[in-house]
Design an enzyme around this catalytic site. Structure first.
Site, PDB file in Angstrom:
ATOM      1  CE  LYS A  78      -3.837   1.765   2.568  1.00 38.87           C
ATOM      2  NZ  LYS A  78      -4.822   1.594   3.873  1.00 38.87           N
ATOM      3  CB  SER A 153      -8.197   3.256   2.640  1.00 36.27           C
ATOM      4  OG  SER A 153      -7.219   2.645   3.762  1.00 36.27           O
ATOM      5  CB  SER A 177      -8.335   0.727   5.394  1.00 33.56           C
ATOM      6  OG  SER A 177      -9.069   1.596   5.595  1.00 33.56           O
TER       7      SER A 177
END
Lengths: 490, 95
Positions: A78, A153, A177
């Site tokens: 990420k 996310s 997330s």
């Protein structure tokens, strides 16, 4: 079988036996990304030559019998995790040109194990969102159906694992997330206990809630990645010195005695809730039945403060965010507005032009809730409610090993469906926020599909530092559920 | 709770944000509806409950105070938007 179809565990075994090389594996993923990622937009950055160079080094390590489980394994990160010498944007224009001079501790561990970093994945800006639509770059699309969001996310990481662009990925989870995008993309997501994994080098959103964890194809793969990243780090004072078990022991425990002796609680407040999609309920009820058939005792549990979780969370997280994001002021790194006439004007223009609307909204909510006259009504009150939520969990885990729930009230929603109303988006986080508030670990495992063919995940939560129970039960569920397909045809 | 445009402006200033007139109205509405929802918290009885500031172990974390070499200005200033020798450069502070 094509190389991109291998699980991490299978790829690791084949690498160890020298049946495949990391270069072949890495090249296969890079080619797949080249062909298909223009459709899905999972990645913000991919450095092909650097990935191939890492793969060459990994192959040398393997040739000299110097490998670990993760050596030569292509992983996606990420883009909220600092990578030395590789752009780290946090999905924000304010860090568009930011190149960290150090590695996050989890990245340093991955590099020390000679894993291969294949790319940095898309996310909601600074991890604020549940759909990856808040990325300043582009929205990521769900590999199962491009009209739908991948969740967020960590939507880029989850979609990259589902699209088979990497063996596994790292995400971060502040309110769901990791687990929610894993559910929406039909993959496994594990949020470890708060303190299990070092947050050093993770760009902070809400420091008391943030945690890094794996997104993987199978529970076994998630356990293998957690083995690598867990453990004490002197660079993060909230990182626990707790002993780290071999998390694959959870798989062995299941293979030996199923779920015999385990108590699985279903929080009664969750299922009485309005707005849960009937397909989600069907998949959930089936999962409960499977766990029962495997020997678990299913009981009713109670988390009485559930109705207040969303409100308390959306006070606390923005408060912490407003403080954490104050550092992006255009002085030391990142974007700086050019035309400012004095320092104050420079700060204001930099932040207003650099941050997207959801980030600005949360900064404003947090600043408001922390400001003189409102602190007691909002932040102090929410922190007291948080204490009650933690107590709910402590009580539930006196009798239960696992709490079982859906991950999200609905399968993935359509791109653009919820962007007009931030509160509606916040309410979709109801099942995942509590684990962060209480600091307990949570796992999302694929449970089935909706009538439209979108994946639906099952959430399990366990007591603090009891990831082993999650892995045991999650692995049992995964092994026993016979799903039509595990991965989308691209 | 209804938040006025003036209040939004004051908070934005505290947060060092500048909100243009166009979006002020919609931010007021969104913020009001979010804060209305937060008012749920008022209904929880928290008498005698100690606030929880986090889920970490609540003990002090100490280490030996051993000096380490600093990374030096080349590293520290590597991402500076503007610099002058070993210093960050910012717009005029005193006018």
């Amino acid at each position: 079988m094509d190389l991109h179809e291998l699980t991490l565990a299978e790829a690791s075994r084949l690498l160890g036996k020298k049946k495949i090389s990391s270069r072949e594996l890495t090249r296969a993923f890079l080619e797949r990304i080249d062909t298909h990622d223009k459709t899905f937009n999972c990645f913000i950055s991919v450095d092909k030559s650097d990935a191939m160079a890492q793969a060459r080094v990994a192959d040398k390590q393997i040739a000299s019998e110097n490998q670990t489980v993760l050596t030569g394994i292509p992983m996606a990160l990420k883009d909220l995790l600092c990578t030395r010498g590789m752009r780290t944007t946090c999905g924000s224009k304010i860090l568009d040109n930011f190149v960290p001079r150090y590695d996050a501790s989890v990245v340093a561990k991955l590099k020390a194990a000679h894993g291969v970093i294949i790319g940095k994945t898309n996310l909601d800006e600074f991890a604020m969102g549940s759909s990856t639509e808040n990325s300043a770059y582009f929205p990521t699309k769900n590999p199962w159906h491009t009209d739908y969001v991948p969740g967020g996310s960590s939507g880029g990481s989850a979609a990259a694992v589902a699209a088979q662009f990497c063996c596994a990925a790292l995400g971060t989870d502040t309110g769901g997330s990791i687990r929610q995008p894993a559910s929406h993309c039909g993959v496994v997501g594990l949020k470890p206990t708060y303190g299990r994994v070092s947050r050093f080098g993770l760009v902070s959103y809400a420091s008391s809630l943030d945690q890094i964890g794996p997104i993987a194809r199978t529970v076994e793969d998630a356990a293998l990645v957690l083995n690598l990243i867990a453990g004490h780090d002197p660079k993060d004072s909230t990182c626990a010195s707790q002993e780290v078990p071999d998390f694959t022991a959870g798989l062995a425990a299941f293979d030996k005695e199923g779920l015999k002796g385990m108590t699985v609680g279903i929080p009664k407040e969750y299922l009485g809730m309005e707005g849960i999609d009937p397909d989600v309920l069907t998949v959930f009820e089936n999962a409960a039945k499977v766990l029962k058939d495997l020997g678990a005792e299913i009981v009713e549990a109670s988390l009485p403060h559930t109705p207040y979780v969303v409100a308390a969370y959306y006070v606390i997280a923005p408060c912490e965010a407003s403080s954490n994001l104050a550092r992006f002021d255009g002085v030391r790194y990142g974007f700086r507005a050019k035309e400012a006439h004095d320092l104050m004007d420079m700060y204001k223009q930099t932040k207003s032009k650099g941050f997207g609307s959801e980030v600005q909204r949360r900064i404003i909510i947090g600043t408001y809730a922390l400001s003189a006259g409102y602190y007691d009504a909002y932040y102090a009150k929410a922190s007291q409610v948080r204490a009650l939520i933690m107590e709910d969990f402590s009580k539930a885990f006196e009798t239960c090993d696992i709490l079982l729930s859906p991950v999200a009230p609905t399968p993935a929603f359509c791109i653009g469906e919820k962007t007009h109303d931030p509160l509606t988006m916040y309410l979709t986080d109801i099942f995942t926020l509590s684990a962060n508030m209480a600091g307990v670990p949570g796992l999302s495992v694929p449970g089935g599909f909706s009538a439209k063919g979108l994946p639906i995940g099952i959430q399990m939560m366990a007591n603090r530092f009891d990831e082993l129970s999650l892995i045991r039960a999650g692995y049992g569920l995964e092994k026993s559920l016979v799903l039509d397909r595990r991965f989308p045809a691209l | 709770m209804k938040i006025s445009e003036q209040e939004v402006e004051n908070i934005a200033h505290l947060a060092r944000l500048e909100i243009d007139d166009q979006s002020k109205q919609s931010i007021c509405e969104q913020l009001s509806s979010i804060l209305d929802y937060m008012d749920k918290l008022a209904h929880v009885d928290v008498t005698g409950v100690k606030p929880a500031s986090g889920a970490a172990f609540m003990h002090n974390v100490l280490r030996e105070d051993v000096p380490h070499p600093a990374p030096g200005p080349d590293v520290t200033l590597a991402n500076a938007p503007q610099k002058d020798a070993d210093y960050y450069l910012v717009p005029r502070v005193v006018t």
